[in-house]
Each structure stands twice: as structure tokens, then as C-alpha cells.
Design a protein around this motif. Structure first.
Motif, PDB file in Angstrom:
ATOM      1  N   ASP A 290     -64.827  -6.936  -0.807  1.00 21.45           N
ATOM      2  CA  ASP A 290     -64.705  -5.495  -0.566  1.00 21.45           C
ATOM      3  C   ASP A 290     -63.369  -5.243   0.120  1.00 21.45           C
ATOM      4  N   ALA A 291     -62.311  -5.601  -0.609  1.00 19.21           N
ATOM      5  CA  ALA A 291     -60.953  -5.603  -0.061  1.00 19.21           C
ATOM      6  C   ALA A 291     -60.460  -4.220   0.320  1.00 19.21           C
ATOM      7  N   GLY A 292     -61.094  -3.173  -0.203  1.00 14.97           N
ATOM      8  CA  GLY A 292     -60.680  -1.832   0.170  1.00 14.97           C
ATOM      9  C   GLY A 292     -60.793  -1.570   1.657  1.00 14.97           C
ATOM     10  N   ARG A 293     -61.666  -2.278   2.342  1.00  7.77           N
ATOM     11  CA  ARG A 293     -61.802  -2.110   3.801  1.00  7.77           C
ATOM     12  C   ARG A 293     -60.504  -2.486   4.514  1.00  7.77           C
ATOM     13  N   PHE A 294     -59.822  -3.510   3.994  1.00 11.89           N
ATOM     14  CA  PHE A 294     -58.567  -3.940   4.595  1.00 11.89           C
ATOM     15  C   PHE A 294     -57.454  -2.936   4.280  1.00 11.89           C
ATOM     16  N   ALA A 295     -57.485  -2.388   3.073  1.00  9.43           N
ATOM     17  CA  ALA A 295     -56.509  -1.352   2.722  1.00  9.43           C
ATOM     18  C   ALA A 295     -56.646  -0.151   3.645  1.00  9.43           C
ATOM     19  N   GLU A 296     -57.871   0.278   3.873  1.00  8.83           N
ATOM     20  CA  GLU A 296     -58.104   1.425   4.757  1.00  8.83           C
ATOM     21  C   GLU A 296     -57.651   1.137   6.178  1.00  8.83           C
ATOM     22  N   ALA A 297     -57.905  -0.083   6.646  1.00  9.21           N
ATOM     23  CA  ALA A 297     -57.498  -0.444   8.002  1.00  9.21           C
ATOM     24  C   ALA A 297     -55.980  -0.395   8.145  1.00  9.21           C
ATOM     25  N   CYS A 298     -55.273  -0.786   7.092  1.00  9.67           N
ATOM     26  CA  CYS A 298     -53.803  -0.741   7.127  1.00  9.67           C
ATOM     27  C   CYS A 298     -53.305   0.695   7.147  1.00  9.67           C
ATOM     28  N   VAL A 299     -53.844   1.525   6.275  1.00  6.01           N
ATOM     29  CA  VAL A 299     -53.373   2.907   6.177  1.00  6.01           C
ATOM     30  C   VAL A 299     -53.503   3.629   7.514  1.00  6.01           C
ATOM     31  N   THR A 300     -54.556   3.352   8.256  1.00  5.55           N
ATOM     32  CA  THR A 300     -54.749   4.036   9.544  1.00  5.55           C
ATOM     33  C   THR A 300     -53.688   3.651  10.564  1.00  5.55           C
ATOM     34  N   ARG A 301     -52.974   2.540  10.335  1.00  3.44           N
ATOM     35  CA  ARG A 301     -51.929   2.095  11.268  1.00  3.44           C
ATOM     36  C   ARG A 301     -50.532   2.547  10.864  1.00  3.44           C
ATOM     37  N   VAL A 302     -50.393   3.141   9.700  1.00  2.00           N
ATOM     38  CA  VAL A 302     -49.085   3.623   9.257  1.00  2.00           C
ATOM     39  C   VAL A 302     -48.754   4.910   9.998  1.00  2.00           C
ATOM     40  N   LEU A 307     -45.436   8.243   4.129  1.00  2.00           N
ATOM     41  CA  LEU A 307     -46.086   7.076   3.545  1.00  2.00           C
ATOM     42  C   LEU A 307     -47.597   7.277   3.453  1.00  2.00           C
ATOM     43  N   ARG A 308     -48.175   7.860   4.472  1.00  2.00           N
ATOM     44  CA  ARG A 308     -49.627   8.067   4.482  1.00  2.00           C
ATOM     45  C   ARG A 308     -50.066   9.010   3.366  1.00  2.00           C
ATOM     46  N   GLU A 309     -49.157   9.872   2.917  1.00  2.00           N
ATOM     47  CA  GLU A 309     -49.494  10.817   1.854  1.00  2.00           C
ATOM     48  C   GLU A 309     -49.338  10.226   0.452  1.00  2.00           C
ATOM     49  N   LEU A 310     -48.658   9.087   0.346  1.00  2.00           N
ATOM     50  CA  LEU A 310     -48.437   8.491  -0.971  1.00  2.00           C
ATOM     51  C   LEU A 310     -49.712   7.840  -1.500  1.00  2.00           C
ATOM     52  N   ALA A 330     -30.011   0.374 -12.449  1.00  2.00           N
ATOM     53  CA  ALA A 330     -29.953   1.664 -13.134  1.00  2.00           C
ATOM     54  C   ALA A 330     -31.302   2.033 -13.730  1.00  2.00           C
ATOM     55  N   ALA A 331     -32.089   1.036 -14.116  1.00  2.00           N
ATOM     56  CA  ALA A 331     -33.408   1.289 -14.692  1.00  2.00           C
ATOM     57  C   ALA A 331     -34.443   1.565 -13.610  1.00  2.00           C
ATOM     58  N   TYR A 332     -34.555   0.640 -12.626  1.00  2.00           N
ATOM     59  CA  TYR A 332     -35.650   0.825 -11.667  1.00  2.00           C
ATOM     60  C   TYR A 332     -35.415   1.991 -10.720  1.00  2.00           C
ATOM     61  N   ARG A 333     -34.169   2.366 -10.488  1.00  2.00           N
ATOM     62  CA  ARG A 333     -33.943   3.468  -9.557  1.00  2.00           C
ATOM     63  C   ARG A 333     -34.289   4.829 -10.173  1.00  2.00           C
ATOM     64  N   ARG A 334     -34.474   4.871 -11.469  1.00  2.00           N
ATOM     65  CA  ARG A 334     -34.965   6.111 -12.078  1.00  2.00           C
ATOM     66  C   ARG A 334     -36.398   6.425 -11.642  1.00  2.00           C
ATOM     67  N   LEU A 335     -37.088   5.424 -11.102  1.00  2.00           N
ATOM     68  CA  LEU A 335     -38.476   5.604 -10.656  1.00  2.00           C
ATOM     69  C   LEU A 335     -38.585   5.957  -9.183  1.00  2.00           C
ATOM     70  N   ILE A 336     -37.476   6.190  -8.503  1.00  2.00           N
ATOM     71  CA  ILE A 336     -37.507   6.418  -7.060  1.00  2.00           C
ATOM     72  C   ILE A 336     -38.282   7.672  -6.700  1.00  2.00           C
ATOM     73  N   THR A 337     -38.432   8.603  -7.649  1.00  2.00           N
ATOM     74  CA  THR A 337     -39.180   9.835  -7.351  1.00  2.00           C
ATOM     75  C   THR A 337     -40.642   9.557  -7.023  1.00  2.00           C
ATOM     76  N   VAL A 338     -41.143   8.381  -7.424  1.00  2.00           N
ATOM     77  CA  VAL A 338     -42.512   7.986  -7.059  1.00  2.00           C
ATOM     78  C   VAL A 338     -42.681   8.013  -5.545  1.00  2.00           C
ATOM     79  N   PHE A 339     -41.599   7.707  -4.815  1.00  2.00           N
ATOM     80  CA  PHE A 339     -41.688   7.556  -3.367  1.00  2.00           C
ATOM     81  C   PHE A 339     -41.095   8.742  -2.601  1.00  2.00           C
ATOM     82  N   GLU A 340     -40.655   9.741  -3.304  1.00  2.00           N
ATOM     83  CA  GLU A 340     -40.021  10.881  -2.641  1.00  2.00           C
ATOM     84  C   GLU A 340     -40.951  12.092  -2.657  1.00  2.00           C
ATOM     85  N   LYS A 341     -41.675  12.259  -1.586  1.00  2.00           N
ATOM     86  CA  LYS A 341     -42.631  13.372  -1.451  1.00  2.00           C
ATOM     87  C   LYS A 341     -41.912  14.582  -0.834  1.00  2.00           C
TER      88      LYS A 341
END
Length: 341
Positions: A290-302, A307-310, A330-341
Motif C-alpha cells: 500500500d505504497a500510496g501511504r508513503f506518497a501521502e506522507a511525503c506530500v505533507t512534508r513538501v 509543488l503540492r499543487e502538481l 530541445a526536445a525535453y524542455r518543450r515539456l517544461i509546462t508540465v511543471f509550471e503552474k
């Protein structure tokens, strides 16, 4: 067959014998950096059959670049310690591989941005770990102070970025951990094996994250993982998971690995303690962490609200593994909008 000389050692000698005498009093830094197995120290005799030989980056002031380029071009030997100084591979015409540039220009070429001036969260997340290794993992033979500061800065992620990436890696495991049993249950043995291998790779990458160690590209991922300390025998559990001949042994090995890496996570102290004990997946006959428990524990510390909204898609390496994408800024930086809220 002549004895193999690792590229780091060859580069050190080439710098001492050829490059340093040419530069005289010119301020500079030099090292074996950027792309290649040799930068990581993983080259072997096999590496010498393809695009291998003396290779260096020489960093100077912008006003010195053209002069030093010409100096190098006019004074390189044809061979060094039995290796051609000008070499090529596939469609690459033989040329020398002594790159003269500034630190800033090199970073833009390698990473896609100048990391000396713009280390935003988005830039951290869009940059493949192999690219960051190209800066921090190679051998440095001379440094007048211009190179080490950026190597120190890029040594590892800021804490918020790191913890968010831990959350994303745990989330990847949570998404698929019950499927190993479910695919087997419907007679899909091949699918069960493939899922086990995917999950084993995700655990390997999680272990590297926990150890604060950048993951290289796929050819060297297992090598990097094997060089971590494994007193808990995590490596053996993962080997058992991918070699298991039946679903019972496969699931047992995987949940053993989950528990071991969960205990490593708890030892970090970056989140509240999370119970690392495997458990049944709801009412179904599958054992999971039930690895989601560890994901949730991490998010609460950010702390970073952006980042918390991503969505927990992860950094570029965590949601994409296409070589043509990850090797080309040039290719991967076209995806930077994924991280720009």
C-alpha cells in the motif's frame, strides 16, 4: 591485447601531457564531463570499440574561447598512448573531442539552460538525471574556481524537490503493486512477469532517490544500484522477484523488497514513520505494501505550495524513458509546462 586504461586515467594523462602545457598562464578548468559511460567511470575494454579516446572539456573566459580553440586545434598530436586523438563512430566523421567553451555555454548545451543563473523548480524537474550526472560525476583535472561551485550546486536536488520526487516514485509503485497477482489470476503469466520487472525497476530507482544518488540511463541503472550498500539484501530480493518461476515466489520477493525499501525510507526521517508491513489488498488475494501511504506522507512534508499543487507525475525521468527525448534538451524542455503552474 593491450591493457585497458580507463578513460578517466587516460584523460588525466592527456590533460597533464598535452593540454596544460598549451594553456600556460590562461585561467581555466578542465575535466572529463558530459555524455558517455566513461564520465560515469563505467567504461571497460569493450568501450574502446566505439567512440572512445582522449576527450576533455576545457573551460575558459569568453574572451579566451576562440584563441584557445585555435591553440588546441593547431597543437594536438595524432595519437596519445596508442589511441587516435581524432576519432569518430557510425556517421560521425573523425574529429578531436577537446571542447573549449565557457561554463555557462556548456551548461546551456548540455542541460538546456544556464544553471549558474536559473535553478528554478521547473528546471530541476525537467532535467534528466543522466544530464545532471554529466556535470557532477566526471573527473576534474584542473579548476581555477569556475567549475566546482556549479558541481556543488547540482550535486543533489533541493529538499522540497527531492521529497516531492520520493512521493511520485512511491505513487508509481502504488499504481501497479496489486497487478502482479491479478494478471496471473486471469492466466497472463507473461504480463505478471513484466509487471514484476517494472516494479523492480521502480524500487531500484526509489532506492537511488533515497540514497541521494542520481540514476543513470537504462544501460547503467543496474550498475548504479549495485554500487549502493545493501546490508538488508534488497538487491537479492529484487533479483528473486524478476527470476521467480511462479506467482507466489514472485509476490513474496516483491513485498520483501517493498518492506526493505520502506524501512530505508523511514530511516531518512523526512516524513512521519509509516508502517512498512505488507498487507492484503482490500478483499482480494494479493499482498501489497500500500505504497500510496508513503506518497501521502511525503506530500505533507513538501513546503513549496506550487509543488503540492502538481499532479504526482514525477520529474522527466519518472514519466518518460524515451532515449531520443531524454538525450535532447530541445526536445525535453518543450515539456517544461508540465511543471509550471
Amino acid at each position: 591485447m593491450t591493457a585497458f586504461t580507463p578513460a578517466r586515467e587516460l584523460g588525466r594523462g592527456f590533460h597533464t601531457d598535452v593540454i596544460r602545457p598549451l594553456l600556460g598562464t590562461t585561467p581555466y578548468a578542465a575535466g572529463l564531463l558530459g555524455w558517455g559511460s566513461d564520465v560515469l567511470g563505467y567504461d571497460t575494454q569493450r568501450s574502446t570499440d566505439h567512440g572512445w579516446g582522449p576527450r576533455l572539456h576545457v573551460f575558459v573566459d569568453d574572451s579566451d574561447v576562440e584563441r584557445v580553440k585555435e591553440l588546441v586545434e593547431q597543437n594536438l598530436p595524432d595519437d596519445y598512448r596508442g589511441h587516435p586523438v581524432r576519432f569518430g563512430w557510425d556517421t560521425q566523421h573523425p574529429v578531436h573531442h577537446i571542447t573549449v567553451t565557457t561554463v555557462a555555454d556548456w551548461l546551456v548545451d548540455l542541460l538546456g539552460f544556464d544553471a549558474t543563473t536559473d535553478l528554478s523548480t521547473a528546471n530541476w524537474l525537467i532535467t534528466p538525471q543522466q544530464k545532471l550526472l554529466g556535470v557532477v560525476a566526471g573527473a576534474v583535472y584542473a579548476d581555477d574556481g569556475r567549475l566546482q561551485p556549479i558541481r556543488d550546486t547540482l550535486r543533489w536536488y533541493p529538499d522540497d524537490v527531492w521529497i516531492w520526487m520520493l512521493a511520485c516514485q512511491w505513487s508509481r509503485i502504488a499504481q501497479e503493486e496489486p497487478f502482479v497477482q491479478r494478471t496471473f489470476e486471469v492466466g497472463d503469466e507473461l504480463g505478471s512477469r513484466i509487471l514484476a520487472a517494472r516494479l523492480a525497476r521502480d524500487v531500484m530507482r526509489l532506492a537511488l532517490l533515497i540514497d541521494r544518488t542520481y540514476a543513470p540511463y537504462s544501460k547503467w541503472l543496474g550498475t548504479a544500484f549495485s554500487r549502493l550498500d545493501h546490508p538488508d539484501k534488497l538487491d537479492q530480493a529484487l533479483a528473486a522477484a524478476v527470476s521467480a518461476q511462479d506467482q507466489v515466489d514472485r509476490e513474496h520477493a516483491l513485498v520483501t523488497a517493498y518492506e526493505l525499501v520502506a524501512r530505508r525510507h523511514n530511516e531518512l526521517g523526512v516524513t512521519d514513520h509509516v508502517d512498512p508491513t505488507p498487507r492484503q489488498f482490500h478483499e482480494r488475494p494479493a499482498t501489497v505494501l500500500d505504497a500510496g501511504r508513503f506518497a501521502e506522507a511525503c506530500v505533507t512534508r513538501v513546503q513549496d505550495s506550487r509543488l503540492r499543487e502538481l499532479e504526482l507525475v514525477g520529474s522527466i525521468d519518472q514519466f518518460a524513458d524515451n532515449t531520443d527525448l531524454l538525450s535532447n534538451p530541445a526536445a525535453y524542455r518543450r515539456l517544461i509546462t508540465v511543471f509550471e503552474k
